[in-house]
Design a protein around this motif. Structure first.
Motif, PDB file in Angstrom:
ATOM      1  N   HIS A 148      41.463  40.129  45.450  1.00 32.70           N
ATOM      2  CA  HIS A 148      42.137  41.250  46.105  1.00 32.70           C
ATOM      3  C   HIS A 148      42.621  42.234  45.040  1.00 32.70           C
ATOM      4  O   HIS A 148      42.560  41.956  43.843  1.00 32.70           O
ATOM      5  CB  HIS A 148      43.327  40.764  46.950  1.00 32.70           C
ATOM      6  CG  HIS A 148      44.425  40.154  46.142  1.00 32.70           C
ATOM      7  ND1 HIS A 148      44.354  38.881  45.612  1.00 32.70           N
ATOM      8  CD2 HIS A 148      45.648  40.640  45.754  1.00 32.70           C
ATOM      9  CE1 HIS A 148      45.464  38.596  44.956  1.00 32.70           C
ATOM     10  NE2 HIS A 148      46.253  39.656  45.015  1.00 32.70           N
ATOM     11  N   THR A 165      46.868  36.883  51.883  1.00 33.98           N
ATOM     12  CA  THR A 165      45.506  36.583  51.466  1.00 33.98           C
ATOM     13  C   THR A 165      45.421  35.085  51.249  1.00 33.98           C
ATOM     14  O   THR A 165      46.441  34.415  51.022  1.00 33.98           O
ATOM     15  CB  THR A 165      45.131  37.321  50.166  1.00 33.98           C
ATOM     16  OG1 THR A 165      46.148  37.113  49.177  1.00 33.98           O
ATOM     17  CG2 THR A 165      44.969  38.812  50.406  1.00 33.98           C
ATOM     18  N   GLN A 184      42.121  34.202  47.126  1.00 38.54           N
ATOM     19  CA  GLN A 184      41.185  35.267  47.482  1.00 38.54           C
ATOM     20  C   GLN A 184      41.234  36.413  46.472  1.00 38.54           C
ATOM     21  O   GLN A 184      42.306  36.801  45.991  1.00 38.54           O
ATOM     22  CB  GLN A 184      41.540  35.793  48.874  1.00 38.54           C
ATOM     23  CG  GLN A 184      40.528  36.762  49.461  1.00 38.54           C
ATOM     24  CD  GLN A 184      40.789  36.991  50.937  1.00 38.54           C
ATOM     25  OE1 GLN A 184      41.734  36.453  51.507  1.00 38.54           O
ATOM     26  NE2 GLN A 184      39.957  37.802  51.559  1.00 38.54           N
ATOM     27  N   ALA A 214      42.081  42.822  50.464  1.00 40.08           N
ATOM     28  CA  ALA A 214      41.219  41.679  50.174  1.00 40.08           C
ATOM     29  C   ALA A 214      39.787  42.147  49.936  1.00 40.08           C
ATOM     30  O   ALA A 214      39.290  43.051  50.629  1.00 40.08           O
ATOM     31  CB  ALA A 214      41.262  40.688  51.328  1.00 40.08           C
TER      32      ALA A 214
END
Length: 248
Positions: free
Chosen positions: A33, A2, A31, A101
């Protein structure tokens, strides 16, 4: 992968995912997630990072030496808050896809059956919050968090002039990561041995009799996750065959 986190796997099967992660998120957070149907245990080896999670702006700072627990489906992201390296090792327990994600923060995502391992979504344990654990000659253990099926902690290997005490982990499978130094592991009843160096992962099956000795000057320590139940460390008088102590 990610954005902001580069992961490597050490060993994986149908219900466990063990690996390493280099955090690269600096100028902006990584990110969002979650880990779907996996409970995740992590140990931060270097640096400091900010963890954000949930849909209410919760956050915490993790520093080198901290353990963290992330429950199944907890949406989170990470960002380094200092210069320099920031990385961690982790053990995930569950099944299915291990990293999912998402576009934004949100409530915990329930993606599969099974009870929660711990009542809290996230748990952080600093070095000064660890409690004394079982001691065998040559190894000083501390526990980070424990329940009926898992034993997570840290061990300072002090056996230098002679090997540590022979022992096994009864009905626990043990995953370890050597954080510093080098040591010799001996096991079984036929003189088997191996050298572990900082950065190595190791797996010790239930009932495997073994002992450890530092082979260099300086510190030698490791972190570990044990999966099973009952007594976690059983000293014995000498080497021997693997002991089967449970049904699984």
């Amino acid at each position: 992968m990610t954005r902001g986190q580069v992961r490597e796997k050490a060993f994986v099967n149908d219900d466990i995912w063990v690996g390493y992660c280099d955090i690269t998120a600096r100028d902006e957070p990584g990110q969002w997630h979650h880990h779907a149907n996996y409970d995740s245990i992590m140990y931060l080896m270097s640096g400091r990072c900010r963890i954000e999670w949930g849909d209410g702006g919760k956050q915490a700072i993790m520093s080198a030496g901290d353990f963290g627990f992330f429950g199944k489906g907890v949406v989170h992201r990470v960002q380094i808050i200092d210069d320099g390296r920031c990385d961690y090792v982790f053990v995930r327990l569950g099944e299915g896809e291990s990293v999912v994600a998402v576009d934004q923060p949100g409530p915990r995502v329930r993606s599969g059956p099974g009870p929660d391992m711990f009542p809290d979504d996230l748990i952080f344990v600093r070095p000064d919050q660890r409690e004394p654990g079982p001691v065998t000659r040559g190894q000083l253990r501390e526990k980070a968090f424990v329940n009926d099926h898992i034993w997570v902690g840290y061990c300072d290997v002090t056996a230098r002039d002679e090997p540590g005490q022979w022992h096994h982990h009864a009905n626990y499978d043990s995953i370890m990561y050597l954080t510093s130094g080098r040591c010799r592991i001996e096991w079984g009843d036929s003189g088997k041995s191996a050298i572990m160096s900082a950065g190595d992962f190791g797996f010790f099956g239930k009932g495997v009799i073994h002992r450890v000795q530092v082979i260099d000057d300086g510190r030698c320590d490791y972190v570990f996750v044990r999966l099973g139940q009952g007594e976690s460390v059983v000293p014995v008088a000498g080497p021997g065959k693997r002991l089967r102590t449970g049904t699984a």
